[in-house]
Design a protein around this motif. Structure first.
Motif, short mmCIF file in Angstrom:
data_model
loop_
_atom_site.label_atom_id
_atom_site.label_comp_id
_atom_site.label_asym_id
_atom_site.label_seq_id
_atom_site.Cartn_x
_atom_site.Cartn_y
_atom_site.Cartn_z
N UNK A 227 8.00 5.09 2.33
CA UNK A 227 6.94 4.05 2.39
C UNK A 227 5.47 4.56 1.44
N UNK A 228 5.67 5.74 1.71
CA UNK A 228 4.27 6.37 0.97
C UNK A 228 4.30 6.35 -0.56
N UNK A 229 5.55 6.41 -0.99
CA UNK A 229 5.72 6.35 -2.69
C UNK A 229 5.60 4.91 -2.76
N UNK A 230 6.05 3.71 -2.00
CA UNK A 230 5.72 2.40 -2.56
C UNK A 230 4.34 2.09 -2.31
N UNK A 231 3.53 2.64 -1.34
CA UNK A 231 2.27 2.47 -1.49
C UNK A 231 1.47 2.99 -2.57
N UNK A 232 1.87 4.22 -3.11
CA UNK A 232 1.25 4.82 -4.21
C UNK A 232 1.48 4.08 -5.28
N UNK A 233 2.70 3.47 -5.51
CA UNK A 233 3.00 2.74 -6.93
C UNK A 233 2.34 1.49 -6.80
N UNK A 234 2.03 0.61 -5.48
CA UNK A 234 1.22 -0.37 -5.27
C UNK A 234 -0.06 -0.07 -5.93
N UNK A 235 -0.63 0.76 -5.42
CA UNK A 235 -1.87 1.27 -5.99
C UNK A 235 -1.90 1.48 -7.60
N UNK A 236 -0.93 2.20 -8.08
CA UNK A 236 -0.77 2.10 -9.63
C UNK A 236 -0.91 0.83 -10.31
N UNK A 237 0.03 -0.13 -9.58
CA UNK A 237 0.15 -1.49 -10.24
C UNK A 237 -1.24 -2.17 -10.17
N UNK A 238 -2.01 -1.85 -9.18
CA UNK A 238 -3.46 -2.49 -9.41
C UNK A 238 -4.23 -2.02 -10.77
N UNK A 239 -3.94 -1.16 -11.37
CA UNK A 239 -4.58 -0.69 -12.60
C UNK A 239 -4.38 -1.87 -13.62
N UNK A 240 -3.43 -2.81 -13.35
CA UNK A 240 -3.34 -3.93 -14.37
C UNK A 240 -4.20 -5.00 -13.96
N UNK A 241 -5.23 -5.35 -14.56
CA UNK A 241 -6.17 -6.32 -14.12
C UNK A 241 -5.61 -7.75 -14.40
N UNK A 242 -5.00 -7.82 -15.24
CA UNK A 242 -4.16 -9.26 -15.64
C UNK A 242 -3.03 -9.70 -14.58
N UNK A 243 -3.10 -10.91 -14.26
CA UNK A 243 -1.91 -11.14 -13.00
C UNK A 243 -0.66 -11.15 -13.83
N UNK A 244 -0.37 -11.73 -14.90
CA UNK A 244 0.73 -12.04 -15.61
C UNK A 244 1.53 -10.43 -15.86
N UNK A 245 0.50 -9.78 -16.42
CA UNK A 245 0.97 -8.10 -16.83
C UNK A 245 1.45 -7.40 -15.54
N UNK A 246 0.83 -7.82 -14.57
CA UNK A 246 0.85 -6.91 -13.33
C UNK A 246 2.25 -7.36 -12.51
N UNK A 247 2.47 -8.62 -12.54
CA UNK A 247 3.69 -9.41 -12.06
C UNK A 247 4.86 -8.66 -12.99
#
Length: 593
Positions: A383-403
């Motif tokens: 769970x901690x791994x998924x939370x860390x990756x989710x935080x990294x994914x927030x570095x993409x400001x554009x929704x399309x690229x993030x998705x």
């Protein structure tokens, strides 16, 4: 900085259309009267970089970079103003007058020339020693590393003698004095030992700038000794953070990407194997200076760092630095071998090319390295791994690229796209990151602090004055440059009003050239590129202009009242007059054609 008259600067600027110049660096598309493209100064996918042929200016609504044709070359090519002036004059077929340097400038130029001469002499001497019986150990070392004579010649490899004052005595015989030798970084001078060499008993790697001038050296010790590798100290001609080993060759490569290595031998081995697009930083971690230098020659960098822990850490540090300037990054996996040199010796160039073709997306590399820190069999750690990756994914400001990245991570780790996206959005909402972005009314996206409304109003009026010059006649009785309470804005307004009074027209690109400071040039460009996105009709625009002028005048009156000396009767009378003018302004009809 060389002196050029204002008339000559303006002639060179006006003879170089900014759309043509920037179009040679950035792919531009015309939308209305303005051209747009992806900003070369920061990483974006929305095309917020604008080039206006009417204003002869560029401005990025994303990062705020802006200026005229001189500013662009100075920012993009890292030119001085004099260098940008020369390039643009040559482009326009204008011969610049020979510049008379001050004595201080002449001394500085002479010193740089002499330092380059000393480095060239040292490179020649080291090169000759390698092919002398005295250099047998270094020559055999290079041969054991499977380098051909042709490769040694290409890179100018050499040897520094085992005697610690050998180069010093050689350069003294060439006529160089102790002071300039000390500044070269090749020699140390002290009262006890006299002059002695920085490099001795080392295999030598000359470091060249992109113009093939020797600016420093790296040396590997022969036999026992520390440090194993030694680099020239920084000098007036050698800046480690702004030069890359091998870039003088790689810049001419026909390959689309650049291979970024850790060491000199990796670069040389790759070039010998046919990969002439390899470079390395000079005994230091990658810097933003390196990234901007790379950006001039490529849009894509493949990291081919060592596969050990230190190499992985170096890659993780480099990725965000390269991303910041808009470079796409991939990571080459060389396991089970440590570095490109070992890999090619073991498996050859074809196998290395396969690894290039299979290079890993840099974000997925970061995810994989993060996974190695967690026990994926333990629910809590997973769970901690998924939370860390989710935080990294927030570095993409554009929704399309993030998705797109959410989809890739979800597929690899079988978490489910909706589940991972929900987690990303939850974390983003908590941090205030994932939410609809609403642009400022001025159209300027501030990165550091939100500007106050009065600054925005003053920016808007300056923009409108150059876009609708008829406004000058309307506001002339009511508004003067003194009503702009920001110092820089007032100075710009003074020039703008003077241009209109003298010529009946304005030249905003010329105004930028009047400011020497790069930050001021950037800010001036911002003053001429403010917009209210919500204004659609002519009547809405006229209403917005009228309200903005009233706000500026009212603010000016309050500002001067607050700073008025009670004994200043003339100042007091001016405030009274301005209050009457404000009353007239409130009844004024603004018409924009």
């Amino acid at each position: 900085m060389p002196y050029f008259s204002d008339e000559l600067i303006e002639e060179v600027r006006s003879r170089n259309d900014i759309v043509d110049v920037i179009g040679g660096y950035v792919r531009l598309q015309k939308k209305g009267s303005t051209y747009f493209g992806l900003c070369p100064f920061h990483n974006e996918k929305t095309g917020s970089f604008s080039v206006s042929p009417n204003k002869q200016m560029y401005y990025c609504f994303g990062c705020g970079a802006g200026g005229n044709v001189f500013t662009f070359l100075m920012q993009y090519e890292n030119y001085t103003f004099g260098e940008a002036m020369q390039v643009l004059a040559d482009r326009a077929g204008i011969e610049l007058p020979k510049q008379e340097m001050t004595s201080a400038q002449r001394r500085e130029a002479d010193k740089r020339t002499r330092l380059l001469e000393i480095n060239k002499e040292a490179a020649r001497y080291f090169y000759s020693l390698l092919r002398n019986p005295r250099g047998a150990n270094a020559y055999n070392y290079f041969k054991q590393r499977e380098l051909s004579d042709e490769t040694m010649q290409k890179f100018g490899l050499g040897y520094s003698d085992q005697y610690s004052d050998d180069l010093y005595r050689y350069l003294r015989k060439k006529g160089y004095d102790d002071q300039i030798l000390k500044e070269s970084g090749l020699v140390t001078i002290d009262e006890v030992r006299g002059g002695h060499d920085k490099f001795w008993n080392r295999a030598m790697f000359p470091i060249m700038d992109v113009h093939n001038k020797v600016i420093g050296f790296g040396g590997r010790v022969m036999g026992e000794g520390e440090p194993k590798y030694l680099n020239s100290p920084e000098t007036k001609i050698f800046d480690k953070s702004r030069n890359l080993y091998g870039l003088n060759f790689a810049r001419s490569s026909r390959k689309e990407q650049i291979l970024l290595c850790e060491g000199y031998m990796d670069v040389i081995a790759l070039h010998q194997a046919g990969f002439d697009n390899a470079v390395a930083s000079l005994g230091t971690a990658l810097t933003s200076g390196h990234a901007n230098l790379l950006k001039r020659y490529t849009k894509e960098v493949y990291l081919t760092y060592d596969s050990d822990g230190a190499g992985v850490k170096a890659a993780l540090r480099a990725i965000p630095i390269l991303k910041e300037v808009g470079i796409t990054t991939k990571v080459i996996n060389m396991r089970p071998y440590k570095d490109p040199d070992e890999f090619i010796k073991a498996l050859g160039a074809d196998a290395y090319q396969q690894r290039i073709d299979q290079a890993e997306n840099s974000f997925m590399f970061e995810v994989r390295i993060e996974e190695q820190k967690h026990d994926m069999q333990d629910p809590e750690d997973k769970t901690a791994f998924y939370n860390e990756i989710a935080r990294k994914l927030l570095s993409f400001p554009e929704e399309l690229e993030r998705n797109n990245y959410i989809e890739a991570v979800a597929a690899k780790y079988q978490i489910g796209f909706d589940n991972l996206r929900r987690l990303v959005n939850q974390l983003g909402n908590k941090a205030g990151i994932v939410k609809e972005q609403t642009p400022l009314k001025s159209g300027i996206h501030e990165n550091k602090k939100k500007e106050d409304g009065m600054k925005q109003s003053q920016k808007l009026l300056l923009t409108w004055l150059i876009e609708h010059t008829g406004l000058f006649q309307i506001i002339r009785p009511f508004v003067t440059p003194d009503d702009f309470t920001e110092d820089l804005y007032r100075r710009v307004a003074e020039v703008l009003f003077a241009q209109f009074e003298d010529a009946g027209s304005v030249n905003p690109a010329k105004i930028i050239s009047m400011f020497d400071n790069e930050e001021e040039q950037r800010e001036v460009a911002g003053l001429f590129n403010a917009h209210i996105h919500e204004v659609e009709t002519k009547s809405d625009m006229e209403k917005a202009v009228r309200e903005t002028i009233i706000r500026i005048k009212d603010n000016s009156i309050k500002y001067r009242s607050d700073h008025l000396d009670p004994t200043d009767m003339q100042g007091l009378m001016k405030v009274v007059e301005d209050k009457r003018a404000l009353e007239q302004l409130e009844k004024l009809h603004i018409s924009i054609d």
